[in-house]
Enzyme design. Structure first.
Site, PDB file in Angstrom:
ATOM      1  CG  ASN B 136     -21.213  38.725  79.242  1.00  0.00           C
ATOM      2  OD1 ASN B 136     -21.818  38.221  78.556  1.00  0.00           O
ATOM      3  ND2 ASN B 136     -20.265  39.508  78.769  1.00  0.00           N
ATOM      4  CG  PHE B 137     -26.156  35.003  81.804  1.00  0.00           C
ATOM      5  CD1 PHE B 137     -25.062  34.471  82.343  1.00  0.00           C
ATOM      6  CD2 PHE B 137     -27.626  34.791  82.380  1.00  0.00           C
ATOM      7  CE1 PHE B 137     -25.120  34.339  83.551  1.00  0.00           C
ATOM      8  CE2 PHE B 137     -27.429  34.783  83.697  1.00  0.00           C
ATOM      9  CZ  PHE B 137     -26.319  34.433  84.408  1.00  0.00           C
ATOM     10  CB  CYS B 139     -19.308  36.619  75.424  1.00  0.00           C
ATOM     11  SG  CYS B 139     -19.185  38.602  75.383  1.00  0.00           S
ATOM     12  CB  CYS B 347     -39.364  59.840  39.721  1.00  0.00           C
ATOM     13  SG  CYS B 347     -38.603  58.679  38.439  1.00  0.00           S
ATOM     14  CB  CYS B 350     -32.388  55.152  38.923  1.00  0.00           C
ATOM     15  SG  CYS B 350     -33.486  54.543  40.349  1.00  0.00           S
ATOM     16  CB  CYS B 357     -41.841  45.971  40.265  1.00  0.00           C
ATOM     17  SG  CYS B 357     -43.530  45.578  40.622  1.00  0.00           S
ATOM     18  CB  CYS B 382     -49.579  48.016  42.539  1.00  0.00           C
ATOM     19  SG  CYS B 382     -48.687  48.479  44.142  1.00  0.00           S
ATOM     20  CB  CYS B 392     -37.011  54.561  45.392  1.00  0.00           C
ATOM     21  SG  CYS B 392     -37.039  56.257  44.773  1.00  0.00           S
TER      22      CYS B 392
END
Lengths: 454, 436
Positions: B136-137, B139, B347, B350, B357, B382, B392
């Protein structure tokens, strides 16, 4: 309680006390219990915070719904209430009585996505209840302008108008025909939609802004003419609603047992003890709007054995939304469409039944088919629309009316008089909706303010 | 049916799902429940050196962040290594291993950075019959203040040194657990390899303050009004872990070094992604701490079903399959041109694609067409960035469509070249000019 233990339960005629108090108390509780904080969080998490949100467009008062829901979801419930009240000071009542299923919730994109809209109405109630219970006032009255405005009617339109005018620093006097404020919110809506005297609390909350004086028992008429109001004020807003009721239009004398639904609904709202209100064993409600449903459901809740709504067109044409219709049928109300009253049957002047005639559309005109049937009835309610009533004769010489309503010349409710505005059910394009009345009252206030100060 | 049995550094387990060293593997009771539920193996919660047991705080140890509907996305903890007696742990490890011989039993260790400390504890662990050890190196909280855990993991020289001590001392495979709280994960991995490690496991938790209480201004979890940074894990850290696994997987110096993948694995899909990037198996903690051990059923069933559907017969068909596809930015094909496409049938309007965008990207999605709300991609604007896809709320409603070779990109007016071309040869690259 079993039928045998209460002889009144199935008694013929119009009698009170059909149900025991415990049953009545249960029947007249909140039809939609409010959301608890956890439910509100879960519900608010579902909102997508849409751009140009369709719910806002669908709301007659254009509340910024995505914003107030986001505020709830982040723990700013009072901020959410402010967002609501900013557009609609009667947002608390609208949260209870709006037909959200045909307004904001129908437009919700999650209705499109999965047939389950965000419960906007319940969330609105959650936020507004919190603010009103804490009595948080968000609006401070601006400096007094010295302008005096008369508002006729302390219903939704009048209150919304008065609040916005008071906010701008004008002095408002509301002239209310009844002895109590609230209008249809207080007298015209089913008890189970607005419990715990909410309408009166809301009036107190709205008028707490100051600058609003309500004069009760002050109907327009000989003592209080529009002309007098105009002389004594800088502007007048008319929001007196519709005080009259359409008649059934049947020949002959009306027997005992026929009643106006609005009056019954009002009586129920005012009654402390619902058990004292008499109701028939077999009840017929004539009409197809919200009033018909409110009346029929409450008749059932009072213990009527059979309740039938009779509507002259198809169920789809009913003004009551599908949700309201379902509420009725789920309470055991029968809806019969394409029927119209033909004759009231009576014995010794007391109603015993109603004869109905089937109807159909002929060249877009509703006609009776000639075929008839009868229903046994000891009580018939009229819920076939309201009229301007006495106000028509009071006002007809003073300003322009159209179709028995006040004519308005613009979207803000300007009437044919330069200093008089009108809104709510009393105007020609009133919609019989609290939320529309609020929007019209608010918008008229803006117009009045512009006119007086601009 | 696909075979998901796993052999990792020679250690066999019926499936590649191990429980990571953490509270769920602290004692026999939990571990046996895990095995009953179907877990392929466990890494027993870190043992410390002999002596008075570790002391934990007595107030809250965990904090969290949530997504919608209070779905736990990230968990933060300030718990230390086991606070149970060393010999009690060793006895239980031995008993459980004997009872469950087909399951992997790894013992996590953390003792001071001294040769004797490490060499002293290894025979004790070996005696239990455990299959391997994990150093365990990683924590980042508490123990690191005492020179252990991530304090070692952040110094490659120490990693190499301790790993070497262990390899010199024990026959057991040595897995070195790495901390992500470092700028370049390849260095500690290389050090582990140099020290002779059989494998690395990663990531351990990320140093974090999960939240601040705005009433009393205490970091959370709050201990009497104070907080200390903790270790962050859960679904939120998965992308960080995937990248670090891939970095080691594709590093020439550590190529072939087995990796046990850890970090936010919650579903079979997460696990498959780690395997694809080169992990030989995976370790899980937060998902079990959120939902209980039963989730392994979904993981095994889902992994098998996916492998069946793709025709992968064994885990070897999957492991490292995505590694060659991880490359440097400069080698990405600049002639690969995509445009977003919105499926108008699915679609729900919303408008989130539009506003994301419009406000923050390339103004390439409409909001209103002919007076009606309508969201459609404007190809001329685009750049194919994918933001609209990501915001979306409807799956697969917006897709990125590749422009075929020969088509004209209406944004640039240029024809799409079918030839692969990257930044190293791009005319705008000053290095290219300099080379001429």
């Amino acid at each position: 309680m079993a039928a045998s233990s209460n002889p009144k339960k199935l008694a013929d005629g119009i009698v009170s006390g059909r149900l025991p108090k415990t049953a009545l108390d249960e029947n007249f509780t909140d039809v939609h219990p409010p959301l608890d904080p956890h439910e509100a969080l879960v519900a608010s998490d579902r909102c997508y915070f849409c751009y140009d949100a369709p719910c806002v467009t669908a709301c007659p008062t254009a509340i910024d719904i995505p914003l107030f829901i986001r505020q709830i979801s982040t723990g700013n419930t009072l901020g959410a209430a402010e967002t609501i009240f900013d557009q609609n000071i009667l947002g608390g009542m609208c949260a209870r009585v709006c037909p959200t299923e045909t307004l904001c919730e129908q437009a919700c994109v999650r209705e499109a996505a999965e047939g389950k809209p965000v419960t906007i109405g319940l969330l609105q109630r959650f936020a507004t209840d919190e603010a009103m219970q804490q009595d948080v006032q968000f609006f401070e009255r601006q400096k007094n302008t010295g302008k005096k405005i008369a508002v006729v009617g302390a219903g939704p339109a009048g209150l919304a108008c008065a609040h916005r005018l008071a906010l701008y620093g004008h002095d408002v006097t509301i002239y209310e025909a009844r002895k109590k404020p609230g209008g249809l919110n207080e007298f015209g809506i089913a008890t189970y939609k607005t419990v715990d005297d909410f309408a009166q609390h809301e009036v107190d909350y709205v008028t707490a802004i100051g600058g609003i004086d309500i004069r009760y028992a002050s109907p327009l008429g000989k003592k209080l003419s529009l002309d007098k109001l105009r002389k004594e004020h800088d502007a007048v807003f008319l929001g007196m609603g519709l005080a009259g009721v359409n008649a059934l239009g049947l020949k002959g004398a009306t027997p005992q047992g026929v009643r106006d639904a609005v009056e019954f609904i009002a009586e129920l709202r005012q009654a402390k003890n619902k058990g004292r209100i008499p109701i028939g064993r077999r009840v017929v409600v004539i009409g197809g709007g919200m009033t018909a449903v409110d009346c029929a459901v409450q008749a059932k809740l009072l213990g009527a054995e059979e309740v039938t709504i009779c509507y002259r067109r198809g169920q789809k044409n009913m003004n009551a939304s599908p949700y309201e219709q379902e509420l009725a049928t789920s309470h055991g109300v029968t809806i019969r469409d394409w029927v119209q009253p033909a004759k009231l049957k009576a014995k010794n002047g007391q109603l015993t039944g109603i004869t109905l005639e089937y109807t159909r559309l002929e060249k877009k005109k509703l006609v009776g088919t000639g075929e008839k049937f009868s229903l046994e009835a000891d009580q018939v309610f009229r819920a076939i629309g309201q009229t301007f009533g006495d106000n028509e004769s009071v006002l007809e010489d003073e300003l322009k009316l159209v179709g028995g309503h006040i004519a308005t010349v613009d979207a803000q409710g300007q009437t044919s008089l330069p200093d008089v505005w009108a809104g709510g059910d009393c105007i020609a394009d009133g919609e019989d909706l609290t939320v529309t009345a609020v929007a019209q009252g608010r918008d008229s206030a803006e117009a009045i303010h512009q006119k007086l100060m601009g | 049916m696909a075979d998901i049995s796993n052999t990792f550094v020679g250690i066999k387990s019926p499936n590649p799902f191990w429980l990571a060293s953490a509270p769920p593997t602290d004692k026999a009771y939990n571990v046996e429940r895990a095995f009953e539920a179907g877990w392929g193996g466990v890494v027993w919660k870190t043992l410390g050196e002999e002596g008075p047991p570790i002391v934990n705080v007595n107030g809250p140890r965990y904090g969290a962040i949530w997504g919608a509907d209070r779905r736990l996305l990230g968990l933060n903890n300030i718990e230390l290594i086991t606070d149970r007696d060393l010999y009690l742990n060793l006895r239980e490890i031995k008993e459980v291993k004997a009872k469950w011989p087909d399951r992997a039993m790894i013992v996590s260790l953390m003792v001071p950075c001294e040769e004797q400390a490490w060499k002293g504890i290894l025979p004790l662990v070996e005696e239990t019959g455990a299959d391997g050890i994990e150093l365990n190196f990683g924590c980042p909280h508490g123990m690191s203040e005492r020179g252990m855990g991530s304090a070692v993991g952040q110094v490659p020289e120490y990693i190499e040194m301790v790993t070497r001590w262990c390899k010199q001392t024990t026959r057991m495979p040595v897995i070195v657990k790495l901390t992500p709280n470092i700028s370049d994960i390849r260095y500690p991995a290389r050090a582990a390899k140099a020290g002779g490690a059989d494998a690395v496991s990663l990531i351990n938790t990320v140093s974090s303050i999960v939240s601040v209480n705005l009433d009393d201004f205490s970091p959370e979890p709050s201990i009497d009004g104070k907080g200390s940074h903790g270790g962050y894990c859960g679904p939120a850290v998965k992308p960080i872990a995937l990248n670090m696994v891939a970095e080691i997987s594709r590093d020439e110096e550590t190529a072939g070094l087995p990796i046990s993948g850890i970090g936010g694995i919650t579903t079979w899909r997460d696990a498959a992604e780690f395997l694809a990037l080169g992990a030989g198996n995976v370790q899980v903690c937060t998902a079990a701490m959120t939902y209980g051990f039963k989730i392994v059923e979904e993981m095994t069933a889902g992994l098998e079903a996916w492998m069946d559907s793709k025709g992968h017969k064994t885990l070897d068909d999957v492991i490292g399959r995505a590694t060659p596809n991880v490359t440097d930015w400069q080698y990405l094909n600049l002639n690969f041109i995509t445009k977003a496409k919105i499926n108008q049938d699915t679609c729900i309007k919303c408008g989130r694609c539009h506003i994301a965008c419009e406000d923050t990207s390339h103004q390439a999605i409409t909001s209103m067409v002919d007076g009606a709300r309508h969201f459609e991609v404007i190809d001329e604007e685009c750049v194919g960035c994918n933001l609209c896809v990501n915001v979306c709320p409807v799956e697969n409603c917006i897709t990125m469509e590749q422009l075929p070779a020969g088509a004209v990109d209406t944004r640039t007016g240029k024809k799409v070249d079918k030839k692969y071309a990257n930044w190293t040869e791009h005319p705008n690259n000053p290095s290219v000019v300099a080379a001429e």
